[in-house]
Design a protein around this motif. Structure first.
Motif, PDB file in Angstrom:
ATOM      1  N   LEU A 126       0.810  -1.214   0.000  1.00 36.11           N
ATOM      2  CA  LEU A 126       0.000   0.000   0.000  1.00 36.11           C
ATOM      3  C   LEU A 126       0.848   1.270   0.000  1.00 36.11           C
ATOM      4  CD1 LEU A 126      -2.765  -1.081   2.556  1.00 36.11           C
ATOM      5  CD2 LEU A 126      -2.930  -1.011   0.058  1.00 36.11           C
ATOM      6  N   GLY A 127       2.160   1.126   0.054  1.00 37.53           N
ATOM      7  CA  GLY A 127       3.040   2.282   0.048  1.00 37.53           C
ATOM      8  C   GLY A 127       2.986   3.103   1.324  1.00 37.53           C
ATOM      9  N   ILE A 128       2.717   2.435   2.436  1.00 39.91           N
ATOM     10  CA  ILE A 128       2.619   3.111   3.732  1.00 39.91           C
ATOM     11  C   ILE A 128       3.969   3.042   4.441  1.00 39.91           C
ATOM     12  CG2 ILE A 128       1.570   2.964   6.031  1.00 39.91           C
ATOM     13  CD1 ILE A 128      -0.991   1.986   4.626  1.00 39.91           C
ATOM     14  N   GLU A 129       4.446   4.185   4.916  1.00 43.06           N
ATOM     15  CA  GLU A 129       5.727   4.232   5.624  1.00 43.06           C
ATOM     16  C   GLU A 129       5.565   3.818   7.082  1.00 43.06           C
ATOM     17  OE1 GLU A 129       9.839   4.767   5.933  1.00 43.06           O
ATOM     18  OE2 GLU A 129       8.563   4.771   4.153  1.00 43.06           O
ATOM     19  N   VAL A 130       4.613   4.456   7.771  1.00 45.95           N
ATOM     20  CA  VAL A 130       4.353   4.149   9.180  1.00 45.95           C
ATOM     21  C   VAL A 130       2.845   4.179   9.403  1.00 45.95           C
ATOM     22  CG1 VAL A 130       6.560   5.025  10.052  1.00 45.95           C
ATOM     23  CG2 VAL A 130       4.607   6.581   9.851  1.00 45.95           C
ATOM     24  N   TRP A 131       2.389   3.467  10.449  1.00 47.86           N
ATOM     25  CA  TRP A 131       0.960   3.466  10.729  1.00 47.86           C
ATOM     26  C   TRP A 131       0.673   3.212  12.204  1.00 47.86           C
ATOM     27  CZ3 TRP A 131      -0.882  -1.219   7.234  1.00 47.86           C
ATOM     28  CH2 TRP A 131      -0.109  -2.358   7.506  1.00 47.86           C
ATOM     29  N   LEU A 132      -0.534   3.592  12.610  1.00 41.71           N
ATOM     30  CA  LEU A 132      -1.042   3.277  13.941  1.00 41.71           C
ATOM     31  C   LEU A 132      -1.575   1.857  13.918  1.00 41.71           C
ATOM     32  CD1 LEU A 132      -3.305   5.380  16.261  1.00 41.71           C
ATOM     33  CD2 LEU A 132      -4.168   3.177  15.462  1.00 41.71           C
ATOM     34  N   LEU A 133      -1.351   1.116  15.008  1.00 38.27           N
ATOM     35  CA  LEU A 133      -1.869  -0.240  15.138  1.00 38.27           C
ATOM     36  C   LEU A 133      -3.045  -0.248  16.103  1.00 38.27           C
ATOM     37  CD1 LEU A 133       1.447  -2.270  15.683  1.00 38.27           C
ATOM     38  CD2 LEU A 133       0.406  -1.591  13.510  1.00 38.27           C
ATOM     39  N   HIS A 134      -4.151  -0.858  15.688  1.00 37.24           N
ATOM     40  CA  HIS A 134      -5.287  -1.066  16.591  1.00 37.24           C
ATOM     41  C   HIS A 134      -5.654  -2.538  16.557  1.00 37.24           C
ATOM     42  CE1 HIS A 134      -9.026  -1.157  18.592  1.00 37.24           C
ATOM     43  NE2 HIS A 134      -9.791  -1.090  17.515  1.00 37.24           N
ATOM     44  N   GLY A 135      -5.590  -3.191  17.722  1.00 35.97           N
ATOM     45  CA  GLY A 135      -5.939  -4.600  17.804  1.00 35.97           C
ATOM     46  C   GLY A 135      -6.919  -4.864  18.927  1.00 35.97           C
ATOM     47  N   VAL A 136      -7.777  -5.860  18.733  1.00 37.92           N
ATOM     48  CA  VAL A 136      -8.749  -6.272  19.741  1.00 37.92           C
ATOM     49  C   VAL A 136      -8.535  -7.746  20.063  1.00 37.92           C
ATOM     50  CG1 VAL A 136     -11.200  -6.591  20.249  1.00 37.92           C
ATOM     51  CG2 VAL A 136     -10.449  -4.546  19.023  1.00 37.92           C
ATOM     52  N   SER A 137      -8.483  -8.076  21.363  1.00 34.29           N
ATOM     53  CA  SER A 137      -8.333  -9.453  21.832  1.00 34.29           C
ATOM     54  C   SER A 137      -7.054 -10.061  21.246  1.00 34.29           C
ATOM     55  CB  SER A 137      -9.589 -10.257  21.490  1.00 34.29           C
ATOM     56  OG  SER A 137      -9.607 -11.490  22.167  1.00 34.29           O
ATOM     57  N   TRP A 138      -7.136 -11.201  20.523  1.00 30.79           N
ATOM     58  CA  TRP A 138      -5.931 -11.758  19.903  1.00 30.79           C
ATOM     59  C   TRP A 138      -5.231 -10.718  19.035  1.00 30.79           C
ATOM     60  CZ3 TRP A 138      -1.828 -14.402  18.687  1.00 30.79           C
ATOM     61  CH2 TRP A 138      -1.379 -14.449  17.372  1.00 30.79           C
ATOM     62  N   GLY A 139      -5.994  -9.837  18.413  1.00 33.10           N
ATOM     63  CA  GLY A 139      -5.399  -8.797  17.588  1.00 33.10           C
ATOM     64  C   GLY A 139      -4.456  -7.901  18.352  1.00 33.10           C
ATOM     65  N   SER A 140      -4.659  -7.789  19.669  1.00 35.44           N
ATOM     66  CA  SER A 140      -3.732  -6.981  20.465  1.00 35.44           C
ATOM     67  C   SER A 140      -2.393  -7.706  20.626  1.00 35.44           C
ATOM     68  CB  SER A 140      -4.342  -6.625  21.830  1.00 35.44           C
ATOM     69  OG  SER A 140      -4.699  -7.762  22.567  1.00 35.44           O
ATOM     70  N   THR A 141      -2.416  -9.028  20.802  1.00 37.11           N
ATOM     71  CA  THR A 141      -1.168  -9.789  20.842  1.00 37.11           C
ATOM     72  C   THR A 141      -0.417  -9.644  19.524  1.00 37.11           C
ATOM     73  OG1 THR A 141      -2.011 -11.437  22.409  1.00 37.11           O
ATOM     74  CG2 THR A 141      -0.162 -12.096  21.037  1.00 37.11           C
ATOM     75  N   LEU A 142      -1.148  -9.768  18.418  1.00 38.70           N
ATOM     76  CA  LEU A 142      -0.526  -9.661  17.103  1.00 38.70           C
ATOM     77  C   LEU A 142       0.037  -8.257  16.873  1.00 38.70           C
ATOM     78  CD1 LEU A 142       0.167 -10.954  14.419  1.00 38.70           C
ATOM     79  CD2 LEU A 142      -2.163 -10.444  13.627  1.00 38.70           C
ATOM     80  N   ALA A 143      -0.683  -7.232  17.310  1.00 43.00           N
ATOM     81  CA  ALA A 143      -0.194  -5.857  17.169  1.00 43.00           C
ATOM     82  C   ALA A 143       1.096  -5.657  17.955  1.00 43.00           C
ATOM     83  CB  ALA A 143      -1.260  -4.872  17.633  1.00 43.00           C
ATOM     84  N   LEU A 144       1.132  -6.175  19.168  1.00 47.04           N
ATOM     85  CA  LEU A 144       2.335  -6.041  20.000  1.00 47.04           C
ATOM     86  C   LEU A 144       3.514  -6.784  19.371  1.00 47.04           C
ATOM     87  CD1 LEU A 144       0.543  -6.589  23.403  1.00 47.04           C
ATOM     88  CD2 LEU A 144       1.751  -4.480  22.761  1.00 47.04           C
ATOM     89  N   ALA A 145       3.258  -7.987  18.868  1.00 44.77           N
ATOM     90  CA  ALA A 145       4.332  -8.763  18.242  1.00 44.77           C
ATOM     91  C   ALA A 145       4.843  -8.057  16.986  1.00 44.77           C
ATOM     92  CB  ALA A 145       3.834 -10.167  17.910  1.00 44.77           C
ATOM     93  N   TYR A 146       3.938  -7.465  16.225  1.00 45.08           N
ATOM     94  CA  TYR A 146       4.351  -6.721  15.035  1.00 45.08           C
ATOM     95  C   TYR A 146       5.189  -5.505  15.428  1.00 45.08           C
ATOM     96  CZ  TYR A 146       4.198  -3.837  10.846  1.00 45.08           C
ATOM     97  OH  TYR A 146       4.564  -3.061   9.765  1.00 45.08           O
ATOM     98  N   ALA A 147       4.735  -4.774  16.432  1.00 42.59           N
ATOM     99  CA  ALA A 147       5.472  -3.581  16.869  1.00 42.59           C
ATOM    100  C   ALA A 147       6.862  -3.937  17.368  1.00 42.59           C
ATOM    101  CB  ALA A 147       4.687  -2.853  17.955  1.00 42.59           C
ATOM    102  N   LEU A 148       7.002  -5.063  18.040  1.00 46.01           N
ATOM    103  CA  LEU A 148       8.311  -5.492  18.523  1.00 46.01           C
ATOM    104  C   LEU A 148       9.219  -5.909  17.371  1.00 46.01           C
ATOM    105  CD1 LEU A 148       7.064  -7.415  21.658  1.00 46.01           C
ATOM    106  CD2 LEU A 148       8.673  -5.489  21.698  1.00 46.01           C
ATOM    107  N   ALA A 149       8.626  -6.416  16.303  1.00 48.70           N
ATOM    108  CA  ALA A 149       9.418  -6.818  15.136  1.00 48.70           C
ATOM    109  C   ALA A 149       9.753  -5.635  14.226  1.00 48.70           C
ATOM    110  CB  ALA A 149       8.657  -7.876  14.336  1.00 48.70           C
TER     111      ALA A 149
END
Length: 303
Positions: free
Chosen positions: A91-114
């Motif tokens: 999508l040509g996005i440089e940076v973005w805000l992450l919003h996750g719910v339930s399991w999506g919050s674990t995935l958001a945190l893991a993505y942010a750490l990576a």
């Protein structure tokens, strides 16, 4: 659709302002989906480029996990992280805000750490971190509150074996009847432990048997493997690294499936976070969603 290695195709959608602040929503599960798109209400469409994606093996992404069991072992948290970042690049996005719910919050945190350099802020609702203790709680310990439902789930599990490991195996059995029966029992258990949530209403949680089986297959696969985040790689162990990223954690005090100690411990370890506990709600109620939208708005206003 975004083509990915292994024959997977990811469904994605964009809405809002094409020139707005990019934000990506990560749904729950594992095995959930974007559903009817209600997540979009938490973003101001005039301010945000809103990205939604159905995770590998579920929703409108193809193939579903139950239709490609031979490839299930390649469906991991690390694979999902790679999928999400491939979509960002697509999508040509440089940076973005992450919003996750339930399991999506674990995935958001893991993505942010990576990929910390790709994340501007994080807003999580009904927070999970994927730790072994959380998985043990939701699959075994909480059975002390629902003994009848837990007995129905666990009575055939061999002594000394984790319930979630047993069901992960059943849901990959060669016999379709075994898989179907395991999915039904798992769905009944999920429906039981969420039933004390103040916003819960009676009814079929997963009326479609294919949805039931796909959800159960993915969630037991991930939980049996401790969400593929173990040892020094657990989210909680690495949470101090998130300090440069501002975040908001929104959680219900009455969330029986995920006790408030989960976001509390994360907040204590993550210096850049703020914690909002809603005393009257469970796993993602209306007030929690209002606070989530408010947090996203505040981050947009600050930029």
């Amino acid at each position: 659709m975004l083509a990915r290695p292994g024959g997977a195709e990811l469904y994605w959608e964009c809405s809002g302002n094409a020139h707005g602040r990019p934000a990506v929503y990560l749904h729950g599960g594992p095995g959930g989906s974007l559903g009817k798109g209600g997540y979009r209400r938490r973003f101001d469409p005039a301010k945000h480029l809103i990205v939604g994606v159905d995770q590998r093996g579920t929703g409108r992404s193809t193939p579903w996990a139950i239709d490609d069991l031979d490839s299930l072992d390649t469906n991991t948290t690390q694979t999902l992280i790679a999928d999400i970042d491939a979509l960002r690049e697509h999508l040509g996005i440089e940076v973005w805000l992450l919003h996750g719910v339930s399991w999506g919050s674990t995935l958001a945190l893991a993505y942010a750490l990576a990929h910390p350099a790709r994340v501007t802020e994080i807003v999580l609702t009904a927070v999970t971190t994927g730790g072994r203790d959380e998985i043990t709680w939701i699959t075994e310990t909480v059975g002390a509150i629902f003994p009848e439902a837990w007995d129905a789930l666990s009575r055939d599990v061999p002594t000394g074996r984790r319930v979630v490991d047993h069901y992960a195996q059943l849901l990959r059995d060669a016999d379709p009847a075994v898989r179907s029966g395991a999915a039904d029992r798992w769905d009944a258990w999920e429906s039981a432990h969420i039933s004390l949530d103040p916003s819960w209403r009676p009814g079929d949680r997963h009326a479609d048997p294919r949805i039931r089986q796909n959800f159960a297959t993915l969630v037991t696969h991930y939980w049996s493997n401790d969400c593929f985040l173990t040892g020094a790689d657990t989210v909680l162990a690495r949470a101090p690294r998130l300090a440069p990223i501002p975040g908001v954690l929104v959680h219900g005090r009455l969330d029986v499936s995920g006790p408030a100690v989960i976001p509390w411990r994360l907040h204590r370890a993550w210096e850049g976070s703020r914690l909002r506990i809603v005393d009257t709600e469970g796993h993602g109620g209306a007030i929690e969603m209002e606070l989530t939208a408010q947090a996203i708005d505040e981050f947009a206003a600050a930029r």
